[in-house]
Design a protein around this motif. Sequence first.
Motif, PDB file in Angstrom:
ATOM      1  N   MET A 151       0.631  -1.093   0.037  1.00  0.00           N
ATOM      2  CA  MET A 151      -0.136   0.076   0.032  1.00  0.00           C
ATOM      3  C   MET A 151       0.775   1.323   0.084  1.00  0.00           C
ATOM      4  N   ARG A 152       0.444   2.411  -0.916  1.00  0.00           N
ATOM      5  CA  ARG A 152       1.216   3.635  -0.950  1.00  0.00           C
ATOM      6  C   ARG A 152       0.310   4.666  -0.547  1.00  0.00           C
ATOM      7  N   SER A 153       0.964   5.719  -0.157  1.00  0.00           N
ATOM      8  CA  SER A 153       0.070   6.874  -0.017  1.00  0.00           C
ATOM      9  C   SER A 153       0.784   8.103  -0.377  1.00  0.00           C
ATOM     10  N   GLN A 154      -0.097   9.124  -0.752  1.00  0.00           N
ATOM     11  CA  GLN A 154       0.678  10.438  -1.253  1.00  0.00           C
ATOM     12  C   GLN A 154      -0.291  11.523  -0.933  1.00  0.00           C
ATOM     13  N   LYS A 155       0.269  12.635  -0.364  1.00  0.00           N
ATOM     14  CA  LYS A 155      -0.554  14.110   0.031  1.00  0.00           C
ATOM     15  C   LYS A 155      -0.389  14.689  -1.143  1.00  0.00           C
ATOM     16  N   VAL A 156      -1.288  15.524  -1.406  1.00  0.00           N
ATOM     17  CA  VAL A 156      -1.503  16.322  -2.661  1.00  0.00           C
ATOM     18  C   VAL A 156      -2.346  17.474  -2.052  1.00  0.00           C
TER      19      VAL A 156
ATOM     20  N   SER B 288      -4.797  -1.416  -9.269  1.00  0.00           N
ATOM     21  CA  SER B 288      -4.727  -1.198  -7.966  1.00  0.00           C
ATOM     22  C   SER B 288      -6.386  -0.454  -7.557  1.00  0.00           C
ATOM     23  N   GLU B 289      -6.612  -0.919  -6.105  1.00  0.00           N
ATOM     24  CA  GLU B 289      -7.466  -0.202  -5.338  1.00  0.00           C
ATOM     25  C   GLU B 289      -7.024   1.342  -5.197  1.00  0.00           C
ATOM     26  N   ILE B 290      -8.005   2.418  -5.595  1.00  0.00           N
ATOM     27  CA  ILE B 290      -7.695   3.822  -5.163  1.00  0.00           C
ATOM     28  C   ILE B 290      -8.644   4.353  -4.169  1.00  0.00           C
ATOM     29  N   ILE B 291      -7.922   4.846  -3.177  1.00  0.00           N
ATOM     30  CA  ILE B 291      -8.805   5.848  -2.097  1.00  0.00           C
ATOM     31  C   ILE B 291      -8.259   7.027  -2.281  1.00  0.00           C
ATOM     32  N   ILE B 292      -9.394   8.099  -2.139  1.00  0.00           N
ATOM     33  CA  ILE B 292      -8.936   9.501  -2.104  1.00  0.00           C
ATOM     34  C   ILE B 292      -9.403   9.994  -0.601  1.00  0.00           C
ATOM     35  N   LYS B 293      -8.667  10.711   0.106  1.00  0.00           N
ATOM     36  CA  LYS B 293      -9.200  10.948   1.461  1.00  0.00           C
ATOM     37  C   LYS B 293      -9.297  12.509   1.674  1.00  0.00           C
ATOM     38  N   LYS B 294     -10.009  12.928   1.985  1.00  0.00           N
ATOM     39  CA  LYS B 294     -10.072  14.509   2.513  1.00  0.00           C
ATOM     40  C   LYS B 294     -10.598  14.629   4.019  1.00  0.00           C
ATOM     41  N   GLY B 295      -9.615  14.755   4.799  1.00  0.00           N
ATOM     42  CA  GLY B 295     -10.102  14.756   6.247  1.00  0.00           C
ATOM     43  C   GLY B 295     -10.477  13.392   6.567  1.00  0.00           C
ATOM     44  N   ILE B 296     -11.642  13.163   7.250  1.00  0.00           N
ATOM     45  CA  ILE B 296     -12.175  11.776   7.527  1.00  0.00           C
ATOM     46  C   ILE B 296     -12.715  11.230   6.337  1.00  0.00           C
ATOM     47  N   GLN B 297     -13.292  12.024   5.414  1.00  0.00           N
ATOM     48  CA  GLN B 297     -14.001  11.558   4.174  1.00  0.00           C
ATOM     49  C   GLN B 297     -13.111  10.905   3.378  1.00  0.00           C
TER      50      GLN B 297
ATOM     51  N   ILE C 202     -19.118   9.913  -8.895  1.00  0.00           N
ATOM     52  CA  ILE C 202     -20.025  10.258  -7.821  1.00  0.00           C
ATOM     53  C   ILE C 202     -19.331  10.256  -6.389  1.00  0.00           C
ATOM     54  N   SER C 203     -18.430   9.369  -6.228  1.00  0.00           N
ATOM     55  CA  SER C 203     -17.726   9.277  -4.905  1.00  0.00           C
ATOM     56  C   SER C 203     -16.823  10.368  -4.764  1.00  0.00           C
ATOM     57  N   ILE C 204     -16.003  10.744  -5.509  1.00  0.00           N
ATOM     58  CA  ILE C 204     -15.172  11.769  -5.830  1.00  0.00           C
ATOM     59  C   ILE C 204     -15.696  13.141  -5.521  1.00  0.00           C
ATOM     60  N   MET C 205     -16.774  13.385  -6.289  1.00  0.00           N
ATOM     61  CA  MET C 205     -17.728  14.559  -6.324  1.00  0.00           C
ATOM     62  C   MET C 205     -18.214  14.959  -4.816  1.00  0.00           C
ATOM     63  N   ALA C 206     -18.450  13.901  -4.216  1.00  0.00           N
ATOM     64  CA  ALA C 206     -19.091  13.771  -2.726  1.00  0.00           C
ATOM     65  C   ALA C 206     -18.109  14.425  -1.865  1.00  0.00           C
ATOM     66  N   LEU C 207     -16.765  14.390  -2.195  1.00  0.00           N
ATOM     67  CA  LEU C 207     -15.989  14.972  -1.315  1.00  0.00           C
ATOM     68  C   LEU C 207     -16.000  16.267  -1.121  1.00  0.00           C
ATOM     69  N   GLY C 208     -16.416  17.014  -2.483  1.00  0.00           N
ATOM     70  CA  GLY C 208     -16.396  18.413  -2.077  1.00  0.00           C
ATOM     71  C   GLY C 208     -15.029  19.172  -2.104  1.00  0.00           C
TER      72      GLY C 208
ATOM     73  N   ASP D 113      -7.242  22.322  -0.839  1.00  0.00           N
ATOM     74  CA  ASP D 113      -7.578  21.482  -0.010  1.00  0.00           C
ATOM     75  C   ASP D 113      -6.405  20.263  -0.122  1.00  0.00           C
ATOM     76  N   GLU D 114      -6.105  19.636   1.228  1.00  0.00           N
ATOM     77  CA  GLU D 114      -5.135  18.653   1.217  1.00  0.00           C
ATOM     78  C   GLU D 114      -5.875  17.361   0.787  1.00  0.00           C
ATOM     79  N   LEU D 115      -5.432  16.371  -0.028  1.00  0.00           N
ATOM     80  CA  LEU D 115      -5.856  15.281  -0.347  1.00  0.00           C
ATOM     81  C   LEU D 115      -4.869  14.241  -0.142  1.00  0.00           C
ATOM     82  N   ILE D 116      -5.223  12.776   0.337  1.00  0.00           N
ATOM     83  CA  ILE D 116      -4.298  11.728   0.418  1.00  0.00           C
ATOM     84  C   ILE D 116      -4.711  10.710  -0.606  1.00  0.00           C
ATOM     85  N   ILE D 117      -4.061  10.441  -1.435  1.00  0.00           N
ATOM     86  CA  ILE D 117      -4.427   9.000  -2.518  1.00  0.00           C
ATOM     87  C   ILE D 117      -3.710   8.161  -1.855  1.00  0.00           C
ATOM     88  N   ILE D 118      -4.451   7.062  -1.757  1.00  0.00           N
ATOM     89  CA  ILE D 118      -4.080   5.828  -1.367  1.00  0.00           C
ATOM     90  C   ILE D 118      -4.224   4.525  -2.357  1.00  0.00           C
TER      91      ILE D 118
END
Length: 88
Positions: free
Chosen positions: A1-6, A31-40, A48-54, A59-64
Amino acid sequence: MRSQKVILKNKIGLHARPAAIFVKKARNFDSEIIIKKGIQEANGKSIISIMALGAMKGDELIIITKGSDEDKCIAELSNLLEFMEEEE
């Protein structure tokens, strides 16, 4: 698993058009891809899932990423978000 802040630099954030560009690129990877914004969290292959992050400019996002091509996946997707510009 890898993660990167953007830090999102796109002036309109990660809305319909930029999210669609991201998803199109993300679906090229196994790969499975998750984008985190805070706790979301969002599925990086679902517009749809990405747009729901607002996610907005600044904003700081973390890609996993997790999977067989996670290194290439995280490099390309983080680069895409850092340098993505909305067409005028």
